[in-house]
Design a protein around this motif. Structure first.
Motif, mmCIF file in Angstrom:
data_model
loop_
_atom_site.group_PDB
_atom_site.id
_atom_site.type_symbol
_atom_site.label_atom_id
_atom_site.label_comp_id
_atom_site.label_asym_id
_atom_site.label_seq_id
_atom_site.Cartn_x
_atom_site.Cartn_y
_atom_site.Cartn_z
ATOM 1 N N GLN A 148 0.835 -1.210 0.000
ATOM 2 C CA GLN A 148 0.000 0.000 0.000
ATOM 3 C C GLN A 148 0.868 1.258 0.000
ATOM 4 O OE1 GLN A 148 -3.662 0.201 2.235
ATOM 5 N NE2 GLN A 148 -3.454 -1.923 2.940
ATOM 6 N N LYS A 162 -8.091 1.713 -3.199
ATOM 7 C CA LYS A 162 -8.518 1.980 -1.827
ATOM 8 C C LYS A 162 -7.357 1.707 -0.877
ATOM 9 C CE LYS A 162 -12.097 0.891 1.578
ATOM 10 N NZ LYS A 162 -12.482 2.312 1.724
ATOM 11 N N SER A 164 -6.007 1.765 3.114
ATOM 12 C CA SER A 164 -6.478 1.726 4.497
ATOM 13 C C SER A 164 -5.592 2.593 5.379
ATOM 14 C CB SER A 164 -6.490 0.284 5.011
ATOM 15 O OG SER A 164 -5.180 -0.273 4.967
ATOM 16 N N GLU A 165 -6.073 2.889 6.554
ATOM 17 C CA GLU A 165 -5.312 3.704 7.504
ATOM 18 C C GLU A 165 -4.071 2.948 7.954
ATOM 19 O OE1 GLU A 165 -4.704 7.242 9.478
ATOM 20 O OE2 GLU A 165 -6.436 6.740 8.223
ATOM 21 N N GLY A 166 -2.959 3.651 8.040
ATOM 22 C CA GLY A 166 -1.720 3.009 8.453
ATOM 23 C C GLY A 166 -0.625 4.024 8.672
ATOM 24 N N ASN A 168 2.043 6.594 8.104
ATOM 25 C CA ASN A 168 2.373 7.516 7.013
ATOM 26 C C ASN A 168 1.386 7.468 5.849
ATOM 27 O OD1 ASN A 168 4.803 8.279 8.382
ATOM 28 N ND2 ASN A 168 5.801 6.441 7.532
ATOM 29 N N ARG A 169 0.141 7.046 6.103
ATOM 30 C CA ARG A 169 -0.863 7.069 5.044
ATOM 31 C C ARG A 169 -2.247 7.313 5.635
ATOM 32 N NH1 ARG A 169 0.277 1.105 4.789
ATOM 33 N NH2 ARG A 169 -1.571 0.024 5.618
ATOM 34 N N VAL A 170 -3.086 7.926 4.821
ATOM 35 C CA VAL A 170 -4.450 8.266 5.221
ATOM 36 C C VAL A 170 -5.420 7.438 4.392
ATOM 37 C CG1 VAL A 170 -6.151 10.116 5.412
ATOM 38 C CG2 VAL A 170 -3.734 10.609 5.823
ATOM 39 N N ALA A 171 -6.431 6.892 5.035
ATOM 40 C CA ALA A 171 -7.403 6.065 4.330
ATOM 41 C C ALA A 171 -8.128 6.888 3.261
ATOM 42 C CB ALA A 171 -8.393 5.470 5.321
#
Length: 345
Positions: A148, A162, A164-166, A168-171
């Motif tokens: 991702q 799509k 997911s939240e994680g 250094n990333r925004v859903a």
């Protein structure tokens, strides 16, 4: 609300007991095998020996992996050497982070070493491998899907990715730039194969065409990405790299076509001699088989003759045995009649 999108895997790792199978590494490995397999077919078609591409890849692949990782770590050093970051993560290649520019540059050094050891011209080997490298990149980009990472700007298109939240990333849903680049690389491979067959390219021009075509796509795909990167004059560093490398590749094609037109007649010294020896050995083996069959036939002929002779002898003996008594009576009559005839005379 976006009703259609490309889902991302919930995890990029599958644990088989104590052994973790990472999607990113799996894609890289498959890509390498495809590149070597396809490159070997093209090398043999050019007159080289089967297996030579794999032998040189033993040098090129490790150098390429190190080069790709070095480029990524150097250009994104803040991810590993800033305050609060762990520099040991720079060695965790399975978590993603390979720069194609460094991989190709240092991989070429490894390939040069391998080619030099085999007495093979590096440009010819690179030409054979070029479309395979593009396919390897197309497969390897799916490793970013497993992790991702390296997606583009937000979008509501039906093919949005799509995320997911994680860390250094925004859903949300974003442009699947990994998919764009994967499809672009497949197109580059097809273009290179077509151009090579159509124009009989050689002396490194096939590889240069691959580089130029890839850079043309990488420039606009890189521009869409939103991951952290250094900027120069308002453009991401990799965009500038793609532009510069594209210009160098085109210049090489033009100059090479004038200086060394056509294609190499011999790509691997001694390969044709080996093939000729193999054909000669095959012919000798066929000749020996033919002689053996002739010898068997000749050995069989005396047996047939002897059998016929024995048959004739047996037949004559039988005939004589049957005709024996008659012949004796006739002889006696002739002997008895001879004195009487003489007396009358």
């Amino acid at each position: 609300m976006n009703l259609a999108f490309i889902p991302s895997p919930s995890t990029g790792v599958i644990d088989l007991g104590p052994i973790p199978l990472r999607g990113y590494a799996f894609c890289i490995i498959i890509g390498v095998f495809v590149a070597v397999w396809f490159g070997n077919k093209r090398w043999v078609a050019r007159g080289g020996r089967s297996g030579t591409v794999a032998d040189i890849a033993v040098w090129a692949v490790p150098f390429g992996l190190v080069g790709g990782r070095l480029y990524h770590v150097i250009t994104d050093y803040q991810l590993y050497f800033s305050d609060g970051e762990n520099w040991v993560d720079a060695f965790k290649i399975w978590e993603g982070g390979l720069g194609i520019w460094g991989a190709i540059a240092l991989g070429a050094v490894g390939a040069w070493i391998g080619c030099r050891r085999r007495g093979i011209p590096l440009p010819a080997w690179a030409d054979a491998l070029a479309p395979g490298i593009a396919l390897a990149q197309a497969i390897g980009r799916w490793g970013n899907w497993f992790n991702q990472e390296l997606y583009g700007k937000p979008t509501d298109l039906p093919w949005a990715l799509k995320i997911s939240e994680g860390p250094n990333r925004v859903a949300g849903t974003y442009h699947p730039t990994f998919l764009y680049e994967s499809l672009w690389c497949v197109g580059v491979a097809l273009l290179v194969v077509w151009a090579d067959r159509r124009f009989k390219l050689g002396h490194g021009r096939v590889f240069a065409l691959y580089v130029a075509a890839y850079c043309a796509g990488r420039a606009w795909i890189e521009y869409m990405r939103v991951d952290e990167a250094h900027h120069v004059l308002g453009l991401r560093l990799n965009v500038w790299t793609a532009i510069i490398v594209f210009v160098l590749a085109v210049v090489y094609i033009v100059i090479s076509a004038k200086v060394r037109p056509g294609r190499e007649e011999i790509v691997e010294p001694g390969a044709s001699d080996t093939d000729a020896e193999g054909d000669a050995d095959a012919k000798d083996a066929d000749a020996k088989d033919g002689d053996a069959k002739d010898g068997d036939a000749k050995d069989a002929e005396p047996d047939a003759t002897d059998t016929a002779t024995d048959t004739d002898t047996d037949t004559d003996t039988e005939v004589k045995a049957e005709a024996g008594p008659g012949d004796g009576e006739t002889g006696d009559a002739e002997k008895d009649g001879a004195p009487e005839a003489a007396k009358k005379l």
